[in-house]
Design a protein around this motif. Structure first.
Motif, PDB file in Angstrom:
ATOM      1  N   ASP A 134       9.693 -10.020  -2.137  1.00 39.01           N
ATOM      2  CA  ASP A 134       9.197 -10.120  -3.312  1.00 39.01           C
ATOM      3  C   ASP A 134       7.275 -10.012  -2.976  1.00 39.01           C
ATOM      4  N   ALA A 135       6.853 -10.540  -1.805  1.00 44.21           N
ATOM      5  CA  ALA A 135       5.406 -10.673  -1.798  1.00 44.21           C
ATOM      6  C   ALA A 135       4.835  -9.123  -1.237  1.00 44.21           C
ATOM      7  N   TYR A 136       5.484  -8.423  -0.891  1.00 47.26           N
ATOM      8  CA  TYR A 136       5.312  -7.226  -0.226  1.00 47.26           C
ATOM      9  C   TYR A 136       5.574  -5.807  -0.896  1.00 47.26           C
ATOM     10  N   ASP A 139      -2.025 -10.498  -8.844  1.00 44.07           N
ATOM     11  CA  ASP A 139      -1.123 -11.802  -8.600  1.00 44.07           C
ATOM     12  C   ASP A 139      -1.949 -13.076  -8.751  1.00 44.07           C
ATOM     13  N   GLU A 153      18.972 -14.688   3.585  1.00 44.84           N
ATOM     14  CA  GLU A 153      18.718 -13.862   2.318  1.00 44.84           C
ATOM     15  C   GLU A 153      17.562 -14.443   1.545  1.00 44.84           C
ATOM     16  N   GLU A 154      17.538 -15.585   1.344  1.00 42.76           N
ATOM     17  CA  GLU A 154      16.315 -15.998   0.697  1.00 42.76           C
ATOM     18  C   GLU A 154      15.164 -15.929   1.285  1.00 42.76           C
ATOM     19  N   GLY A 155      14.886 -15.901   2.621  1.00 42.81           N
ATOM     20  CA  GLY A 155      13.802 -15.762   3.427  1.00 42.81           C
ATOM     21  C   GLY A 155      13.152 -14.019   3.319  1.00 42.81           C
ATOM     22  N   ARG A 196      14.419 -12.104   0.775  1.00 37.04           N
ATOM     23  CA  ARG A 196      14.054 -11.635  -0.679  1.00 37.04           C
ATOM     24  C   ARG A 196      12.654 -12.115  -0.796  1.00 37.04           C
ATOM     25  N   SER A 197      12.197 -13.362  -0.299  1.00 38.91           N
ATOM     26  CA  SER A 197      10.820 -13.758  -0.496  1.00 38.91           C
ATOM     27  C   SER A 197       9.775 -12.888   0.139  1.00 38.91           C
ATOM     28  N   GLU A 198       9.994 -12.457   1.272  1.00 39.50           N
ATOM     29  CA  GLU A 198       9.079 -11.301   1.938  1.00 39.50           C
ATOM     30  C   GLU A 198       8.960 -10.040   1.081  1.00 39.50           C
ATOM     31  N   ILE A 236      12.908 -14.197  10.584  1.00 43.51           N
ATOM     32  CA  ILE A 236      13.712 -14.423   9.134  1.00 43.51           C
ATOM     33  C   ILE A 236      14.984 -13.581   9.294  1.00 43.51           C
TER      34      ILE A 236
END
Length: 196
Positions: free
Chosen positions: A78-80, A135, A70-72, A74-76, A67
């Motif tokens: 946000d998850a971790y 979560d 930028e979007e990918g 940011r997603s990671e 990855i």
């Protein structure tokens, strides 16, 4: 890997830089994670997270999934990023481990709600029970999950006691899994560093 107190997309390494860093530092991260893991009885392990463990996890996911957009990223993040302690708490991943599949199925059915019965107790202070799975729910009527996410939110006096060297135990008072263990001095020293 630069620790900044907060994981953001801008504070991560590029895939190339991380590949170089990983070759040298992966054993240190594994040792850090091992130091912060506490076995509670035979079947529960609590892995206390830190900025390092979560930053490493993000970088690993970016590396494995390749990855770089930028979007990918940011997603990671946000998850971790949420499991990083913020100075008032310890955050942890709780693993329930039974090697035999039939025993695991039976015990996960018996351990519904176990995550809410996990506690940390600093000497001379009241137990601090885990706030679990913020979560999403990981229990249903039939069984609990083998993985839970815990947050232990300490009042100021307990934080001060831990930082001053008070003995601390990790425990569970679930009917079907009563257990407690003293957190060893090296692990406790690492965890005390998470508290402001």
């Amino acid at each position: 890997m630069r620790l900044t107190g907060r994981i953001t997309a801008d504070s991560l390494m590029t895939l190339e830089a991380y590949a170089r860093w990983r070759k040298v530092h992966k054993p240190e991260v594994i040792a850090h994670r091992k130091l912060r893991s506490v076995a509670l009885g035979e079947h529960i392990t609590v892995q206390f997270e830190s900025e390092l463990t979560m930053r490493y996890q993000v970088q690993e996911m970016l590396r494995i999934e390749k990855i770089f957009e930028e979007e990918g990223i940011r997603s990671e993040v946000d998850a971790y990023a949420p499991p990083v302690p913020d100075g008032a708490n310890w955050k942890a991943t709780m693993l329930i481990e039974y090697p035999d599949v039939n025993e695991r199925r039976r015990e996960l059915a018996r351990l519904i709600g176990v995550q809410d019965r996990m506690f940390v107790e600093a000497e001379g202070h009241a137990r601090v029970y885990a706030i679990a799975d913020e979560d999403l729910p990981r229990d249903n009527e039939e069984k609990t999950s083998a993985v839970h996410f815990l947050r232990f939110e300490f009042p100021p006096a307990a934080r001060a006691a831990i930082k001053a060297g008070a003995a601390v135990k990790l425990g569970c008072d679930h009917t079907n899994y009563p257990a407690h263990v003293a957190i060893g001095p090296e692990t406790l020293a690492s965890l005390a560093g998470d508290l402001a």
